[in-house]
Design an enzyme around this catalytic site. Structure first.
Site, PDB file in Angstrom:
ATOM      1  CG  HIS A 186      -2.308  -0.499   1.212  1.00  0.00           C
ATOM      2  ND1 HIS A 186      -2.795  -0.268  -0.028  1.00  0.00           N
ATOM      3  CD2 HIS A 186      -2.282  -2.084   1.550  1.00  0.00           C
ATOM      4  CE1 HIS A 186      -4.033  -1.164   0.797  1.00  0.00           C
ATOM      5  NE2 HIS A 186      -3.841  -1.955   1.067  1.00  0.00           N
ATOM      6  CG  ASP A 452       5.703 -16.891 -18.487  1.00  0.00           C
ATOM      7  OD1 ASP A 452       6.128 -17.877 -17.733  1.00  0.00           O
ATOM      8  OD2 ASP A 452       4.099 -16.562 -19.138  1.00  0.00           O
ATOM      9  CB  CYS A 499       1.277  -7.905 -22.671  1.00  0.00           C
ATOM     10  SG  CYS A 499       1.565  -9.406 -23.094  1.00  0.00           S
TER      11      CYS A 499
HETATM   12  C1  PEP Z   1       4.095 -12.477 -19.923  1.00  0.00           C
HETATM   13  O1  PEP Z   1       4.496 -13.940 -20.035  1.00  0.00           O
HETATM   14  O2  PEP Z   1       5.408 -11.928 -20.049  1.00  0.00           O
HETATM   15  C2  PEP Z   1       2.658 -12.542 -19.682  1.00  0.00           C
HETATM   16  C3  PEP Z   1       2.878 -10.634 -19.569  1.00  0.00           C
HETATM   17  O3  PEP Z   1       2.655 -13.232 -18.777  1.00  0.00           O
HETATM   18  P1  PEP Z   1       2.645 -13.337 -17.542  1.00  0.00           P
HETATM   19  O4  PEP Z   1       3.328 -12.350 -16.426  1.00  0.00           O
HETATM   20  O5  PEP Z   1       1.071 -13.450 -16.860  1.00  0.00           O
HETATM   21  O6  PEP Z   1       2.677 -14.927 -16.731  1.00  0.00           O
HETATM   22 MG    MG Z   2       2.869 -15.789 -19.326  1.00  0.00          MG
END
Ligand code: PEP
Ligand code: MG
Length: 569
Positions: A186, A452, A499
């Protein structure tokens, strides 16, 4: 000394140490439980009044979203089950009120702390805050007042509760340092919202720093310097000026396009976990949501979310974004994220195991419910559907087959949905990256999940601290794969986004621009900085650098090369 920098900026000034009174709770045998229950209820009422006042103060000075935390606190005080347990303890064990409060609080704290999900673990702070308040009321202990500071100070505390941060006068508090906490605690979130430089996780800070010490803190690097030499003060004063100038430049980015000097336009979007996060996206002028991690919907409860509950959540996000795109990822559970109510097989390698799309293609009822909710919500905004952890074409085809079934089902029921909903996949498994030329023929978009992709490409567990030094986003193999995916996507005319954390990395954004990435999705607070970087680049120049970078043999050389050759000022 070094802690974790959680809120950017340089804080320089005198400190005030906020120490929690050490309360040694005693278990007393009582013979009038009714009296203890009445003490408990009085404290509960007084607690509600205090929290209401804090809510109003936070609402007026910080904003509705941040004040929301006190709604959560009030809910704890209004929870009949929580207080029922305290009352039973008093009656059954004939113990004093403060002891019973602390025992029941500890029970819940231990339960939440044992959860895998960081968000849930951080909720422990709410329970501590509320029950600490109750105990202090019962014992008649007054809190240190942070609302009446007379001069600018840096606050040093073991931890800062939401109640502390809500009282703070942002003009007077020029920084804070805490002993505990992480990036999502927080105090860290509040510091970023209030734009106060902050360092957390600095062990023994309240021992090492004394009241009135002059301290410099760097909210980016986590550096804390006590009573520095004059030259150091001067150096940091310069840094602070630069930072303030930079912030002004970022503000100028609001309302602008994300476009390079030679007119290559990209989309800068945010990663979110709950519909509430959309506020932050809009506040930071996001162009959309590049990743909505739906697993939190499944983790926040003790059973699967119903189609209706999911529909409401997805619809809320789509509507609030007012036509901006939102990429919603289907359930990505397993690996390090489990569900208490869904049995997971015990596995030696959960990250390589029964997770994400693999689970959904096995337990198709769960998958169908989610797809129905997603498609129904697609009628209310610009929703795109994304499958996680795809490693083989068959998986994609099977997932798309189920999606088609669900569409037919909705059509036959006369339920509206967007017939043109885009369908994409995460590229986060090397197999998918290597095969991206073929995957690109069967989807509308790719989103590269570097979190990942790095772990699978380099065989480095992203959660293992012992080998964290090997987890490297500058690894040439990772960069080569990213380039391949972008090129293959473009050859088939589909857009390619990212992402994973790399998308918001200031050193790598120029490289990704050179590679031609179309969409960057990151934490909402990084978006304006990313736009500023993009708008100061020339894509053509970066293309030239990418050719050089992809020839380099080590991560270190890549990093150095970028530092020496990319100047975005
Ligand atoms: C990723 O693997 O880059 C991703 C965005 O998904 P997560 O971090 O939720 O595994
Ligand atoms: Mg992932």
């Amino acid at each position: 000394m070094i802690g974790i920098g959680v809120s950017s900026g340089i804080g320089m000034g005198k400190t005030i140490i906020k120490k929690e009174p050490t309360i040694k709770l005693k278990k007393n045998h009582i013979d009038n439980p009714e009296r203890e229950i009445s003490i408990l209820n009085d404290a509960r009422e007084k607690g509600k009044e205090q929290i209401e006042a804090l809510y109003q103060h936070a609402f007026n000075t910080i904003g509705k979203k941040e004040a929301g935390i006190f709604r959560a606190h009030k809910m704890i005080l209004e929870d009949p089950d929580f207080f029922g347990q305290i009352e039973s303890k008093i009656k059954e064990e004939m113990v004093n009120a403060e002891w019973a409060i602390s025992e029941v609080a500890n029970f819940f704290i231990e339960m939440f702390e044992a959860m895998e999900d960081e968000y849930m673990r951080e909720r422990v702070a709410d329970i501590r805050d509320v029950t600490g308040r109750l105990i202090k009321i019962v014992l008649g202990i007054e809190d240190t007042d942070l609302s009446n500071l007379t001069e600018p100070v840096i606050i040093v505390a073991e931890d800062l509760t939401p109640s502390d941060t809500a009282q703070m006068d942002r003009k007077k508090v020029i920084g804070f340092i805490t002993e505990v906490g992480g990036k999502t605690s927080h105090s860290a979130i509040m510091a970023r919202t209030l734009e106060i430089p902050a360092v957390v996780g600095l062990e023994n800070a309240t021992e090492l720093i004394s009241n009135g010490d002059y301290v410099i803190l760097d909210g980016d690097t986590g550096n804390v310097i006590i009573n520095p030499e004059r030259e150091v003060i001067e150096e940091y004063s310069r840094k602070r000026e630069e930072y303030i100038e930079f912030k002004k430049k970022l503000e100028e980015m609001r309302g602008q396009k994300s476009i390079t000097k030679d007119c290559f336009e990209v989309e800068i979007a945010a990663n979110i976990g709950t519909p509430k996060d959309v506020e932050g996206v809009l506040l930071n002028d996001g162009e959309g949501v590049g990743l909505y991690r739906t697993e939190f919907l499944y983790m926040d409860r003790d059973r699967l979310p119903t189609e209706e509950e999911q529909f409401e959540a997805y619809k809320e996000v789509a509507v609030k974004l007012e036509g901006r795109p939102v990429v919603i990822r289907t359930l990505d559970i397993g690996g390090d994220k489990e569900l208490s109510y869904l049995p997971f097989p015990k596995e030696i390698n959960p990250f390589l195991g029964y997770r994400a799309i693999r689970l959904c293609l096995d337990q198709t009822d769960i998958f169908r419910t989610q797809l129905r909710a997603l498609l129904r919500a697609s009628a209310y905004g610009n929703i795109k559907i994304m499958f996680p952890m795809i490693s083989a074409i068959e998986e994609l085809r099977q997932a798309k087959g189920i999606l088609e079934d669900v569409k037919n089902e909705l059509r036959s029921e006369g339920i509206m949905f967007n017939e043109n909903t885009e369908v994409g996949i995460m590229i986060e498994v090397p197999a998918a990256a290597v095969m991206s030329d073929l995957f690109a023929k069967e989807v509308d978009f790719f989103s590269i999940g570097t979190n990942d992709l790095i772990q699978y490409t380099t065989a480095v567990d992203r959660c293992n601290g012992n080998i964290a030094y090997l987890y490297n986003e500058f690894h040439p193999a990772v960069l080569r794969l990213i380039k391949k995916v972008i090129d293959n996507g473009h050859k088939e005319g589909i857009w390619v986004g990212m992402c994973g954390e790399v998308a918001g990395n200031p050193q790598l954004i120029p490289v990704l621009i050179g590679m031609g990435l179309d969409e960057f999705s990151m934490s909402a607070s990084s978006m304006l900085r990313a736009r500023w970087i993009v708008n100061n680049l020339s894509k053509r120049e970066m293309e030239g650098l990418v050719d050089e970078i992809l020839k380099l043999p080590t991560a270190e050389e890549v990093k150095d090369f970028i530092a020496q050759n990319v100047n975005i000022n």
